[in-house]
Design an enzyme around this catalytic site. Structure first.
Site, PDB file in Angstrom:
ATOM      1  N   CYS B  37       0.811  -1.294   0.069  1.00  0.00           N
ATOM      2  CA  CYS B  37      -0.143   0.123   0.005  1.00  0.00           C
ATOM      3  C   CYS B  37       0.903   1.417  -0.097  1.00  0.00           C
ATOM      4  CB  CYS B  37      -0.958   0.108   1.295  1.00  0.00           C
ATOM      5  SG  CYS B  37       0.031  -0.064   2.694  1.00  0.00           S
ATOM      6  N   CYS B 107      -0.799  -4.694   7.632  1.00  0.00           N
ATOM      7  CA  CYS B 107      -0.590  -3.643   8.567  1.00  0.00           C
ATOM      8  C   CYS B 107      -0.048  -4.055   9.640  1.00  0.00           C
ATOM      9  CB  CYS B 107      -1.928  -2.920   8.719  1.00  0.00           C
ATOM     10  SG  CYS B 107      -3.087  -2.946   7.404  1.00  0.00           S
TER      11      CYS B 107
END
Ligand code: FES
Ligand SMILES: [Zn+2]
Lengths: 242, 141
Positions: B37, B107
């Site tokens: 990302c 994440c």
């Protein structure tokens, strides 16, 4: 033996008995809808896995096929055929959306080659943990520093904007950064296109080593690109350009 | 996507945001990124040279809510642990604690990477040998 295998790998048309390629979803002889299991985006358009492709021709083909597959044509067909047409239409839409976009097309190709872009980071972390080694970051450390530094500046700009006290020097920096990163995005696009060409040649020559090298280079490029894309987006936003 | 309460809590009240002196021998800095990302995270630890206990930790994350929550949690978890104990923290522990959905696993990976990178930096600065074997192997002899 081999003949039987080859035979059974073909898909027979239910209407005219013609043997069709298993990826085909329209009969080559009579144009009737076939129950193909293939979900390959390229094959849907009758394409090989070449990455360089003519998007205008793709679009034409998309509209042509959409018309042929359209569920409205099959309202009075058997339940089975209505189902095929629904499924193929949906697949065709997904395929078109992916293939017309350079990045999505590259990602899709890599996926068909078994490269798990979404999982690569986790896989590398798992490997580092298991071996007790340092994880190799996918982009060079100085690029990470640069990304981080720029993010700090962006935050400052946002805070300054909130209190109406913009620092002209900082804004000038961002203008430079915007030009710089926009240029980098363009350069990446060029590089990607030459990797496509390398891949296409290796595909035609069935040259596994070159194919592999091209794939790895494309992965590295897409990884770099995520950071630069974010920076361009955020810098433009901070400068009030979007 | 709906964030879990714990993610929201860390996201709205992140713990230990900030930075420490990168040049200090007691400070280890990990700067890592998620290629999926393009998000980046910096996590720093301050280690007591006598006891090897992590006495303080700070982070700064430019990324999604889950990345911020993961790094905030990571700083809470490493504090009070020795560096070897902190090396045992896995991204899956963070996923569990924060109830992260599958699309947000990367994440948590970022937070584990940051801990490991910070410890690696501290070890390098202080000439501590990298343990060459996996911790599991080391304890299983
Ligand atoms: S979406 Fe990238 S770190 Fe969460
Ligand atoms: Zn037919």
């Amino acid at each position: 033996m081999t003949q039987i295998l080859a035979q059974s790998a073909m898909a027979e048309c239910w209407a005219c008995d013609t043997q069709n390629d298993p990826a085909a979803y329209l009969c080559a002889a009579c144009g009737k809808l076939l129950p193909s299991d293939s979900t390959d985006y390229f094959a849907l358009f009758g394409l090989t896995h070449r990455l360089t492709l003519d998007v205008a021709a793709l679009e034409k083909q998309f509209y042509r096929l959409s018309r042929k597959l359209h569920p409205d044509l099959y309202t009075r067909a058997s339940k089975e055929k209505r189902q095929w047409s629904l499924e193929k239409s949906a697949l065709l839409n997904d395929a078109y959306r992916a293939l017309r976009d350079p990045i999505a097309r590259t990602e899709y190709l890599l996926e068909t080659e078994g490269i798990r872009l979404e999982e690569q980071s986790r896989d590398a972390t798992d490997a580092a943990r298991a071996t007790g080694t340092d994880k190799q970051q996918v982009i060079p450390p100085d690029m990470l520093e640069e990304v981080f530094e720029l993010n700090m500046q962006l935050e400052e700009v946002r805070m300054a904007a909130a209190s109406n006290s913009q620092d002209p020097e900082l804004m000038a920096n961002l203008e430079v950064a915007e030009k710089n990163f926009t240029a980098q995005m363009e350069a990446l696009q060029q590089q990607l296109e030459s990797l496509w060409a390398a891949w296409d040649r290796a595909l035609a020559d069935n040259d596994a080593a070159t194919k592999d090298a091209a794939k790895q280079a494309m992965v590295a490029l897409l990884n770099r690109r995520s950071y630069i894309r974010n920076l361009v987006r955020d810098v433009r936003q901070a400068l009030g350009k979007s | 996507m709906a964030y879990s309460d714990k993610v929201l809590d860390h996201y709205t009240h992140p713990r230990n945001v900030g930075q420490m002196d990168k040049g200090s021998a007691e400070v280890g800095t990990g700067l890592v990124g998620a290629p999926e990302c393009g998000d980046v995270m910096r996590l720093q630890i301050k280690v007591n040279p006598e006891t090897q206990v992590i006495e303080d930790a700070k982070f700064k994350t430019f990324g999604c809510g889950s990345a911020i929550a993961s790094s905030s949690l990571a700083t809470e978890w490493v504090k009070g642990k020795t560096v070897e104990e902190a090396m045992q923290i896995k991204n899956t522990d963070i996923v569990k604690e924060l109830s992260l959905p599958p699309v947000k696993i990367h994440c948590s990976v970022l937070a584990e990477d940051a801990i490991r990178a910070a410890i690696g930096d501290w070890k390098k600065k202080n000439g501590v040998q990298e343990s060459s074997a996996a911790p599991m192997v080391a304890t299983a002899h």
